[in-house]
Design a protein around this motif. Structure first.
Motif, PDB file in Angstrom:
ATOM      1  N   GLY A  38       0.887  -1.122  -0.038  1.00  0.00           N
ATOM      2  CA  GLY A  38      -0.045  -0.146  -0.040  1.00  0.00           C
ATOM      3  C   GLY A  38       0.888   1.073   0.138  1.00  0.00           C
ATOM      4  O   GLY A  38       1.730   1.366  -0.763  1.00  0.00           O
ATOM      5  N   GLU A  39       0.771   2.211   1.015  1.00  0.00           N
ATOM      6  CA  GLU A  39       1.279   3.174   1.058  1.00  0.00           C
ATOM      7  C   GLU A  39       2.708   3.228   1.911  1.00  0.00           C
ATOM      8  O   GLU A  39       3.452   3.979   2.140  1.00  0.00           O
ATOM      9  CB  GLU A  39       0.583   4.490   1.715  1.00  0.00           C
ATOM     10  CG  GLU A  39      -0.572   4.832   0.809  1.00  0.00           C
ATOM     11  CD  GLU A  39      -1.416   5.809   1.303  1.00  0.00           C
ATOM     12  OE1 GLU A  39      -1.218   6.378   2.345  1.00  0.00           O
ATOM     13  OE2 GLU A  39      -2.123   6.359   0.631  1.00  0.00           O
ATOM     14  N   MET A  40       2.924   1.977   2.564  1.00  0.00           N
ATOM     15  CA  MET A  40       3.993   1.762   3.240  1.00  0.00           C
ATOM     16  C   MET A  40       5.245   1.249   2.782  1.00  0.00           C
ATOM     17  O   MET A  40       5.390   0.192   1.778  1.00  0.00           O
ATOM     18  CB  MET A  40       3.582   0.651   4.510  1.00  0.00           C
ATOM     19  CG  MET A  40       4.485   0.506   5.662  1.00  0.00           C
ATOM     20  SD  MET A  40       4.060  -0.569   6.879  1.00  0.00           S
ATOM     21  CE  MET A  40       3.606  -1.957   6.273  1.00  0.00           C
ATOM     22  N   ARG A  41       6.240   1.768   2.871  1.00  0.00           N
ATOM     23  CA  ARG A  41       7.481   1.329   2.532  1.00  0.00           C
ATOM     24  C   ARG A  41       8.481   1.017   3.688  1.00  0.00           C
ATOM     25  O   ARG A  41       8.647   1.911   4.543  1.00  0.00           O
ATOM     26  CB  ARG A  41       8.338   2.383   1.821  1.00  0.00           C
ATOM     27  CG  ARG A  41       7.636   3.009   0.222  1.00  0.00           C
ATOM     28  CD  ARG A  41       8.168   4.078  -0.133  1.00  0.00           C
ATOM     29  NE  ARG A  41       9.579   4.232  -0.376  1.00  0.00           N
ATOM     30  CZ  ARG A  41      10.004   3.592  -1.602  1.00  0.00           C
ATOM     31  NH1 ARG A  41       9.191   3.327  -2.706  1.00  0.00           N
ATOM     32  NH2 ARG A  41      11.228   3.711  -1.771  1.00  0.00           N
ATOM     33  N   MET A  42       9.241  -0.202   3.584  1.00  0.00           N
ATOM     34  CA  MET A  42       9.762  -0.792   4.547  1.00  0.00           C
ATOM     35  C   MET A  42      11.311  -1.133   3.666  1.00  0.00           C
ATOM     36  O   MET A  42      11.530  -1.674   2.782  1.00  0.00           O
ATOM     37  CB  MET A  42       9.245  -2.265   4.995  1.00  0.00           C
ATOM     38  CG  MET A  42       8.020  -1.935   5.644  1.00  0.00           C
ATOM     39  SD  MET A  42       7.271  -3.526   5.849  1.00  0.00           S
ATOM     40  CE  MET A  42       6.408  -4.018   4.167  1.00  0.00           C
ATOM     41  N   TYR A  43      12.463  -0.606   4.523  1.00  0.00           N
ATOM     42  CA  TYR A  43      13.529  -0.755   4.245  1.00  0.00           C
ATOM     43  C   TYR A  43      14.299  -1.585   5.098  1.00  0.00           C
ATOM     44  O   TYR A  43      14.435  -1.487   6.358  1.00  0.00           O
ATOM     45  CB  TYR A  43      14.476   0.715   4.430  1.00  0.00           C
ATOM     46  CG  TYR A  43      13.705   1.717   3.422  1.00  0.00           C
ATOM     47  CD1 TYR A  43      14.494   2.199   2.283  1.00  0.00           C
ATOM     48  CD2 TYR A  43      12.592   2.410   4.001  1.00  0.00           C
ATOM     49  CE1 TYR A  43      13.825   3.147   1.616  1.00  0.00           C
ATOM     50  CE2 TYR A  43      12.238   3.420   3.110  1.00  0.00           C
ATOM     51  CZ  TYR A  43      12.980   3.702   2.156  1.00  0.00           C
ATOM     52  OH  TYR A  43      12.416   4.733   1.087  1.00  0.00           O
ATOM     53  N   ARG A  44      15.120  -2.751   4.494  1.00  0.00           N
ATOM     54  CA  ARG A  44      15.916  -3.716   5.259  1.00  0.00           C
ATOM     55  C   ARG A  44      17.325  -3.814   4.341  1.00  0.00           C
ATOM     56  O   ARG A  44      17.289  -3.610   3.290  1.00  0.00           O
ATOM     57  CB  ARG A  44      15.202  -5.059   5.350  1.00  0.00           C
ATOM     58  CG  ARG A  44      14.074  -5.068   5.968  1.00  0.00           C
ATOM     59  CD  ARG A  44      13.809  -4.717   7.474  1.00  0.00           C
ATOM     60  NE  ARG A  44      12.589  -4.913   8.004  1.00  0.00           N
ATOM     61  CZ  ARG A  44      11.681  -3.866   8.366  1.00  0.00           C
ATOM     62  NH1 ARG A  44      12.024  -2.667   7.803  1.00  0.00           N
ATOM     63  NH2 ARG A  44      10.586  -3.871   8.630  1.00  0.00           N
ATOM     64  N   ARG A  45      18.245  -4.352   5.137  1.00  0.00           N
ATOM     65  CA  ARG A  45      19.778  -4.549   4.587  1.00  0.00           C
ATOM     66  C   ARG A  45      20.193  -5.662   5.355  1.00  0.00           C
ATOM     67  O   ARG A  45      20.007  -5.957   6.103  1.00  0.00           O
ATOM     68  CB  ARG A  45      20.505  -3.102   4.962  1.00  0.00           C
ATOM     69  CG  ARG A  45      21.882  -3.118   4.079  1.00  0.00           C
ATOM     70  CD  ARG A  45      22.375  -1.740   4.356  1.00  0.00           C
ATOM     71  NE  ARG A  45      23.578  -1.507   3.678  1.00  0.00           N
ATOM     72  CZ  ARG A  45      23.690  -1.167   2.590  1.00  0.00           C
ATOM     73  NH1 ARG A  45      22.689  -0.760   1.865  1.00  0.00           N
ATOM     74  NH2 ARG A  45      25.025  -1.086   2.052  1.00  0.00           N
ATOM     75  N   ILE A  46      20.956  -6.463   4.286  1.00  0.00           N
ATOM     76  CA  ILE A  46      21.725  -7.605   4.723  1.00  0.00           C
ATOM     77  C   ILE A  46      22.843  -7.363   5.006  1.00  0.00           C
ATOM     78  O   ILE A  46      23.729  -6.627   4.406  1.00  0.00           O
ATOM     79  CB  ILE A  46      21.709  -8.634   3.281  1.00  0.00           C
ATOM     80  CG1 ILE A  46      20.043  -8.914   2.829  1.00  0.00           C
ATOM     81  CG2 ILE A  46      22.140  -9.712   3.966  1.00  0.00           C
ATOM     82  CD1 ILE A  46      19.133  -9.468   3.877  1.00  0.00           C
ATOM     83  N   ARG A  47      23.386  -7.734   6.026  1.00  0.00           N
ATOM     84  CA  ARG A  47      24.625  -7.212   6.828  1.00  0.00           C
ATOM     85  C   ARG A  47      25.049  -8.034   7.945  1.00  0.00           C
ATOM     86  O   ARG A  47      24.414  -8.948   8.437  1.00  0.00           O
ATOM     87  CB  ARG A  47      24.734  -5.634   7.106  1.00  0.00           C
ATOM     88  CG  ARG A  47      23.713  -5.332   8.179  1.00  0.00           C
ATOM     89  CD  ARG A  47      23.299  -4.061   7.951  1.00  0.00           C
ATOM     90  NE  ARG A  47      22.070  -3.705   8.772  1.00  0.00           N
ATOM     91  CZ  ARG A  47      21.994  -3.283  10.131  1.00  0.00           C
ATOM     92  NH1 ARG A  47      23.261  -3.128  10.484  1.00  0.00           N
ATOM     93  NH2 ARG A  47      20.924  -3.139  10.769  1.00  0.00           N
ATOM     94  N   SER A  48      26.384  -8.060   8.203  1.00  0.00           N
ATOM     95  CA  SER A  48      26.908  -8.658   9.440  1.00  0.00           C
ATOM     96  C   SER A  48      27.092  -7.456  10.445  1.00  0.00           C
ATOM     97  O   SER A  48      26.568  -6.369  10.374  1.00  0.00           O
ATOM     98  CB  SER A  48      28.140  -9.488   9.280  1.00  0.00           C
ATOM     99  OG  SER A  48      29.101  -8.382   8.978  1.00  0.00           O
TER     100      SER A  48
END
Length: 574
Positions: free
Chosen positions: A505-515
């Motif tokens: 919808g209008e929600m944007r979610m940010y995720r990052r793959i990392r150690s």
């Protein structure tokens, strides 16, 4: 008579005003109560430490009465899939003793059976001969052979354990990572120059040895553990991966020389959206640092210029655990730093153009965290509503602190700050209770979905105490999820540095793959998107470190997918 009527009317209006104010009380306490009814009701955690097979683990400080400085600091923990069976396993750092003839393995590895139980396999996998005074771990496939390797930091020589099909060999000397005997803490694998091979940043702490240990006291009579102000910091080190199984010390060449040392936490992110990984470093009683990538794998330190180095009063704090993520609707990263008691958790949000603003007070985290001492600290969507919440593992370093400071405890319960989606938080731990109400001497903290039910579970270590595995019971409570793992091809095999943006919808979610991140610990290399009531993700944008960008649409919820950088293996169910 007229005056009497006017008086009555005045009293009536005044009562209406007071009634309205009373029913619209938005004090912090009222807000927490309202929010608790709507947000924390589904949250419940079960302590499964013993039933999961971890009940016999005990961290060792080596304390024998002399109160040597390192005894207060350990230890770390981590989740990773060492045997590639798609079930996350657990690695724990035992700590150590000061005895030359100590034969206790410094690491403990527990294999996930896939049935909610772990079996110790330390000896089976070749880790039983590992020795040393261990502190932290970070995980990465440094040789790109398909399985994850372990880097251990110690008070002494650090160690690299190469994974060869589920069996480990210590190769630090051959790999060029043995280095000098120094006190190292948190480390992180990341691909600084985006050549497809993981480089390594190793945080170092202070110059200490049994011979140089300083006598400190709270009462002037008995020895107590010292604070780091009395010791000289050691500059951290950066090792470039030569893509042949070896590393070269590029600390000065890459721009990491001259740091204040006393490092306890390090996190990777790309705050300026230029596609190159940056680092932020938490230092104990020294300024925090921000290393901005110059676009070629070298860095310029801009902690002071960015506003992240000090608190709002221009003072350095006791930076320990650290994590970074987008926690509001601005799309900008916020940096969270655990600090000492009477120093609130630091919260810095990127305001654009490389400038960070202090939001500790505005986020509602600062005041609540003022009397706790936070080591492990991590962002995670614990309630599957789409925004990142904050878990903080707390515990003091001085046993006698309650005799000298009012309101400060040695054993402290954790914080679980729930996010309203706008970067405003409240501590739900007291209301949830249970395991979150238990006071601990907590240090390391990591998370994963160990039982693969869709929600994130929490692992916490105690200094000189047991480990705790808390099962999150949120799954199946009406909130959906999507979990994403990755595998690089041109990029590094772990996909460290992959940026994921999910839209619902209008929600944007940010995720990052990392150690890295947290304190001495390593959480899963996966992304969990809480979807709330949504049954699918509208779009998922995948930005690979090597430059490729993919866009996936209409992804059904309540499953885990694995993304491959190679075009012929784009999407797979797990």
């Amino acid at each position: 008579m007229t005056r009497f009527i006017q008086h009555i009317l005045f009293l009536f209006i005044a009562c209406l005003f007071l009634f309205a104010c009373g029913n619209n009380d938005r004090s912090p306490k009222k807000r927490a109560t309202d929010k608790g009814n709507s947000r924390s009701g589904i949250l419940h955690f079960t302590d499964i430490t013993h039933s999961a097979g971890l009940g016999n683990f005990l961290h060792m400080t080596g304390a024998f009465g002399k109160k040597w400085f390192p005894e207060t600091m350990g230890a770390g923990c981590g989740f990773f899939d060492y045997d590639r069976d798609d079930w996350p396993d657990i690695v724990l750092v035992r700590g150590g003793t000061w005895a030359d003839n100590d034969t206790t393995p410094v690491l403990a590895l527990y294999q996930n059976s896939g049935a909610g139980h772990f079996v110790e396999v330390t000896e089976k996998v070749g880790l039983s001969e590992a020795r040393g005074y261990g502190l932290g771990v970070t995980i990465g496939d440094y040789d790109n052979d398909g399985d994850d390797d372990i880097f251990l930091t110690t008070v002494g020589r650090n160690q690299l354990f190469q994974n060869n099909g589920g069996r480990f060999s210590e190769v630090s000397q051959a790999a060029g990572l043995a280095g000098d005997e120094v006190w190292s803490t948190s480390a992180i694998f990341f691909d600084a120059d985006k050549d497809g091979w993981l480089d390594l940043y190793v945080g170092n702490y202070v110059e200490w040895s049994p011979e140089t240990d300083i006598w400190c006291s709270l009462d002037g009579k008995t020895k107590s553990y010292c604070t780091p102000e009395l010791y000289t910091g050691i500059n951290s080190r950066f090792y470039h991966n030569n893509s042949d199984g070896t590393f070269s010390d590029w600390t000065a060449r890459a721009g990491f020389a001259g740091g204040p040392g006393k490092t306890l936490g390090v996190a990777e992110f790309d705050f300026n959206r230029d596609g190159w990984p940056d680092l932020t470093v938490a230092n104990d009683t020294q300024r925090n640092e921000l290393y901005v990538n110059n676009g070629d794998g070298t860095f310029t330190e801009k902690g002071i210029l960015s506003g992240i180095a000090y608190d709002e009063n221009g003072r350095a704090r006791a930076g320990m655990g650290i994590d970074v993520g987008v926690v509001d609707n601005t799309g900008e990263e916020s940096v969270f730093v655990g600090n000492f008691a009477k120093e609130m958790i630091g919260v810095y949000r990127h305001a654009g153009d490389g400038i960070f603003v202090d939001r500790a007070a505005a986020s509602k985290i600062g005041r609540v965290s003022l009397l706790t001492l936070t080591f492990g600290l991590m962002l995670l969507d614990i309630d599957l509503d789409g925004d990142l919440d904050l878990f903080a593992a707390n515990g003091h370093v001085v046993h006698e602190i309650e005799r000298t400071q009012d309101g400060v405890k040695f054993r402290q319960p954790p914080h679980l700050f729930l996010n309203d989606g706008k970067g405003n938080f409240w501590d739900a731990a007291p209301e949830i209770g249970g395991v979150l109400a238990a006071p601990l001497v907590a240090r390391g903290a990591a998370c994963t979905d160990y039982d693969r039910d869709g929600d994130l579970d929490i692992l916490v270590t105690e200094n000189g105490g047991p480990v705790h595995l808390w099962r999150n019971e949120s799954a199946g409570a009406g909130k959906h999820y999507l979990r994403v793992t990755v595998e690089g091809n041109t990029s590094n095999r772990n996909g460290y540095g992959v940026q994921l943006i999910a839209t619902v919808g209008e929600m944007r979610m940010y995720r990052r793959i990392r150690s890295g991140s947290s304190f001495l610990s390593h959480s899963e290399a996966a992304a969990t998107f809480g979807l709330g009531a949504a049954a699918e993700v509208d779009t998922l944008v995948v930005q690979w470190p090597a430059g490729k960008v993919e866009r996936l649409t209409s992804i059904k919820a309540d499953r885990e997918i694995k993304l491959f950088e190679a075009a012929e293996k784009k999407l797979a169910n797990n």
